[in-house]
Enzyme design. Sequence first.
Site, PDB file in Angstrom:
ATOM      1  N   GLU A   1       0.820  -1.203   0.000  1.00  0.00           N
ATOM      2  CA  GLU A   1       0.000   0.000   0.000  1.00  0.00           C
ATOM      3  C   GLU A   1       0.862   1.264   0.000  1.00  0.00           C
ATOM      4  OE1 GLU A   1      -4.141  -1.347   1.855  1.00  0.00           O
ATOM      5  OE2 GLU A   1      -2.636  -1.052   3.394  1.00  0.00           O
TER       6      GLU A   1
ATOM      7  N   CYS B   1       3.455   8.450   1.358  1.00  0.00           N
ATOM      8  CA  CYS B   1       4.044   7.473   2.270  1.00  0.00           C
ATOM      9  C   CYS B   1       4.284   6.192   1.472  1.00  0.00           C
ATOM     10  CB  CYS B   1       3.083   7.241   3.433  1.00  0.00           C
ATOM     11  SG  CYS B   1       3.681   6.041   4.620  1.00  0.00           S
TER      12      CYS B   1
ATOM     13  N   CYS C   1       7.838  -5.593  15.515  1.00  0.00           N
ATOM     14  CA  CYS C   1       7.416  -4.579  16.482  1.00  0.00           C
ATOM     15  C   CYS C   1       6.011  -4.940  16.968  1.00  0.00           C
ATOM     16  CB  CYS C   1       7.460  -3.192  15.859  1.00  0.00           C
ATOM     17  SG  CYS C   1       9.108  -2.781  15.237  1.00  0.00           S
TER      18      CYS C   1
ATOM     19  N   CYS D   1      -0.779   5.275  10.286  1.00  0.00           N
ATOM     20  CA  CYS D   1       0.473   4.602  10.632  1.00  0.00           C
ATOM     21  C   CYS D   1       0.204   3.233  11.251  1.00  0.00           C
ATOM     22  CB  CYS D   1       1.251   5.392  11.674  1.00  0.00           C
ATOM     23  SG  CYS D   1       1.579   7.060  11.209  1.00  0.00           S
TER      24      CYS D   1
ATOM     25  N   CYS E   1       2.625  -3.074  15.692  1.00  0.00           N
ATOM     26  CA  CYS E   1       2.474  -2.731  14.268  1.00  0.00           C
ATOM     27  C   CYS E   1       1.784  -3.865  13.523  1.00  0.00           C
ATOM     28  CB  CYS E   1       3.841  -2.460  13.656  1.00  0.00           C
ATOM     29  SG  CYS E   1       3.755  -2.084  11.886  1.00  0.00           S
TER      30      CYS E   1
ATOM     31  N   CYS F   1       7.174  -7.212   6.481  1.00  0.00           N
ATOM     32  CA  CYS F   1       8.310  -6.703   7.246  1.00  0.00           C
ATOM     33  C   CYS F   1       8.891  -7.849   8.048  1.00  0.00           C
ATOM     34  CB  CYS F   1       7.857  -5.588   8.190  1.00  0.00           C
ATOM     35  SG  CYS F   1       9.236  -4.739   9.005  1.00  0.00           S
TER      36      CYS F   1
ATOM     37  N   ASN G   1      -2.593   3.683  16.532  1.00  0.00           N
ATOM     38  CA  ASN G   1      -3.742   3.300  15.710  1.00  0.00           C
ATOM     39  C   ASN G   1      -4.034   1.824  15.922  1.00  0.00           C
ATOM     40  OD1 ASN G   1      -4.245   5.790  14.225  1.00  0.00           O
ATOM     41  ND2 ASN G   1      -2.174   5.443  13.451  1.00  0.00           N
TER      42      ASN G   1
ATOM     43  N   GLY H   1       7.305  -2.172   5.664  1.00  0.00           N
ATOM     44  CA  GLY H   1       8.688  -2.627   5.556  1.00  0.00           C
ATOM     45  C   GLY H   1       9.685  -1.770   6.301  1.00  0.00           C
ATOM     46  N   GLU H   2      10.901  -2.308   6.439  1.00  0.00           N
ATOM     47  CA  GLU H   2      12.007  -1.589   7.066  1.00  0.00           C
ATOM     48  C   GLU H   2      12.957  -1.156   5.938  1.00  0.00           C
ATOM     49  OE1 GLU H   2      13.210  -0.162   9.883  1.00  0.00           O
ATOM     50  OE2 GLU H   2      14.872   0.259   8.541  1.00  0.00           O
TER      51      GLU H   2
ATOM     52  N   SER I   1      12.272   5.347  14.717  1.00  0.00           N
ATOM     53  CA  SER I   1      11.146   4.856  15.509  1.00  0.00           C
ATOM     54  C   SER I   1      11.653   4.473  16.891  1.00  0.00           C
ATOM     55  CB  SER I   1      10.513   3.643  14.818  1.00  0.00           C
ATOM     56  OG  SER I   1       9.941   4.052  13.598  1.00  0.00           O
TER      57      SER I   1
ATOM     58  N   HIS J   1      10.045   5.086  20.362  1.00  0.00           N
ATOM     59  CA  HIS J   1       8.912   4.472  21.062  1.00  0.00           C
ATOM     60  C   HIS J   1       9.145   4.130  22.527  1.00  0.00           C
ATOM     61  CE1 HIS J   1       7.202   4.522  17.179  1.00  0.00           C
ATOM     62  NE2 HIS J   1       7.760   3.431  16.716  1.00  0.00           N
TER      63      HIS J   1
ATOM     64  N   SER K   1      12.489   6.479   7.384  1.00  0.00           N
ATOM     65  CA  SER K   1      12.226   6.146   8.776  1.00  0.00           C
ATOM     66  C   SER K   1      12.745   4.744   9.058  1.00  0.00           C
ATOM     67  CB  SER K   1      10.714   6.205   9.040  1.00  0.00           C
ATOM     68  OG  SER K   1      10.434   5.814  10.369  1.00  0.00           O
TER      69      SER K   1
HETATM   70  N1  SAH Z   1      10.006   0.191   9.551  1.00  0.00           N
HETATM   71  C1  SAH Z   1      10.211   1.622   9.519  1.00  0.00           C
HETATM   72  C2  SAH Z   1       9.228   2.306   8.617  1.00  0.00           C
HETATM   73  C3  SAH Z   1       7.788   2.291   9.100  1.00  0.00           C
HETATM   74  S1  SAH Z   1       7.378   3.924   9.533  1.00  0.00           S
HETATM   75  C4  SAH Z   1      10.201   2.151  10.937  1.00  0.00           C
HETATM   76  O1  SAH Z   1       9.947   1.373  11.844  1.00  0.00           O
HETATM   77  O2  SAH Z   1      10.510   3.301  11.160  1.00  0.00           O
HETATM   78  C5  SAH Z   1       5.854   3.770  10.282  1.00  0.00           C
HETATM   79  C6  SAH Z   1       5.820   4.396  11.673  1.00  0.00           C
HETATM   80  O3  SAH Z   1       4.550   4.085  12.260  1.00  0.00           O
HETATM   81  C7  SAH Z   1       6.887   3.801  12.570  1.00  0.00           C
HETATM   82  O4  SAH Z   1       7.360   4.767  13.467  1.00  0.00           O
HETATM   83  C8  SAH Z   1       6.095   2.763  13.306  1.00  0.00           C
HETATM   84  O5  SAH Z   1       6.716   2.386  14.514  1.00  0.00           O
HETATM   85  C9  SAH Z   1       4.760   3.455  13.510  1.00  0.00           C
HETATM   86  N2  SAH Z   1       3.657   2.535  13.780  1.00  0.00           N
HETATM   87  C10 SAH Z   1       3.593   1.221  13.535  1.00  0.00           C
HETATM   88  N3  SAH Z   1       2.422   0.705  13.947  1.00  0.00           N
HETATM   89  C11 SAH Z   1       1.729   1.728  14.466  1.00  0.00           C
HETATM   90  C12 SAH Z   1       0.427   1.846  15.022  1.00  0.00           C
HETATM   91  N4  SAH Z   1      -0.388   0.788  15.126  1.00  0.00           N
HETATM   92  N5  SAH Z   1       0.019   3.061  15.429  1.00  0.00           N
HETATM   93  C13 SAH Z   1       0.816   4.137  15.299  1.00  0.00           C
HETATM   94  N6  SAH Z   1       2.055   4.091  14.765  1.00  0.00           N
HETATM   95  C14 SAH Z   1       2.497   2.905  14.354  1.00  0.00           C
END
Ligand code: SAH
Length: 356
Positions: free
Chosen positions: A90, A103, A114, A333, A117, A110, A290, A159-160, A213, A215, A191
Site C-alpha cells: 500500500e 508514504c 514490532c 500509521c 504494528c 516486514c 492506531n 517494511g524496514e 522509531s 517508542h 524512517s
Molecule cells: N520500519 C520503519 C518504517 C515504518 S514507519 C520504521 O519502523 O521506522 C511507520 C511508523 O509508524 C513507525 O514509526 C512505526 O513504529 C509506527 N507505527 C507502527 N504501527 C503503528 C500503530 N499501530 N500506530 C501508530 N504508529 C504505528
Amino acid sequence: MINLLDFDRKSLEDFFLGIGEKPFRATQLLKWMHQAGVDDFDRMSNFSKALRGYLKAHCTITVPEIVVAQQAADGTRKWLLQMGCGNRVETVFIPEDNRGTLCVSSQVGCSLACSFCSTARQGFNRNLSTAEIIGQLRVAQRELGEQTKVTNVVMMGMGEPLLNFNNVVAAMQLMLDDFAYGLSKRRVTVSTSGIVPAMYRLTEVCDVSLAVSLHAANDELRDVLVPINKKYPLRELLAACRDNVADAPRRKITFEYVMLDGVNDSGADARVLVRLLRDVPSKINLIPFNPFPGTEYRCSPMPVIERFRTVLHNAGMVTTIRRTRGEDIDAACGQLVGKVHDKSRRHLRLQKQGGT
Ligand code: SAH
C-alpha cells in the site's frame, strides 16, 4: 527485459555506456520517464531511431498496477498495488494545506516484529525493487494529475527501508535528482526502526532526512516494543543518530514515539526521554497509536498525550503530535497491510502463541 525504472542516474549512465551511447542519454531518459511520464520509446524524440529500436527490444518501463484505489473523508488517498505473485503493498497520499506527502512502502511485509504494528503480523515476503519503490511515486503522481503535486516523500509505509538498502537508496536518489523528481533533501525522509550499521552507511551515501522509531526511552521496554533493540540497543542507536547530524549543524533527527496507554506514556517516561535525547539535535513526533484487530494495546487518551508533550516542550524539545489521517480507509500509521505471502511463517508462530 530490463525495467529502466530500476536505474538511478549513475546506473543509467553505465547502462548507456555499455551499449555504446553517451552518458548524457541518462538525463534525457530520466526526464522522459519521471518528468514527462512517457513510457513509449517511440515518443522519445531526441533518441535516434536505432536507440529507440534497441530500447524497445530489450527494455520496459513498467510500474505496479493499481488493484484498489480509495479516498478517505479527509482527502487522504490509498492505493493497493500489485507486486507480482499475489503480493500487494500500500501507498498513501496525505494532502495538507501547503504540501502533499506520499508514504511509500519498501518491502512486501516486514521481517521485524514490532509488537504494536500490524504490518509485522503479516510476516515478510521480499524486498521491493527500485522500480517498485519509485513506481509508487510515479503511479501516485499520475493518479493525482497536474493540479496536485507530491512535495514530500516519507519512507514510512510497509517494511524496514534500511533492510532493503540499495534499492531504497537508488529510489531516493531518483526522488532527489533534478532531472527526475527534484525533491529537496529536507522533503525526503527515511524512517528506520534502528538498523545501526545501515544508518552509518546511509549518512555516507545519501543526504536525506532521518526519522527513527524510538517508542521507548529505556532498553528494557524498547526490547519489547521494537525487538531489533536487542541487537542494536539505545546507546548504539543514538551514537548513529549523532553521527548522522554531525556534519550538518542545522539538521535534526525526527524521533517517532507511539503513544501506548499505560505502557510508555507516563510523566516519568517523558523525563527519561528528555535525558536520553539531551545531546542529539532532535524533533519528537508523538504518534497516537492506531489500533488494529487482535491488538491488546490501546491509544493513550488525548490529555495524557498532551501532558507528555508539555513535559518535553518545557524541557525545550520541539514536539509535535501526529494528526491521524485516513483512518476510515485504514491508511494510518501501522495500519498498512497489503497482502503478503508470508515466507517467514510469522502468522503461524503468532497463532501458536495465541495472537491473531
Ligand atoms: N520500519 C520503519 C518504517 C515504518 S514507519 C520504521 O519502523 O521506522 C511507520 C511508523 O509508524 C513507525 O514509526 C512505526 O513504529 C509506527 N507505527 C507502527 N504501527 C503503528 C500503530 N499501530 N500506530 C501508530 N504508529 C504505528
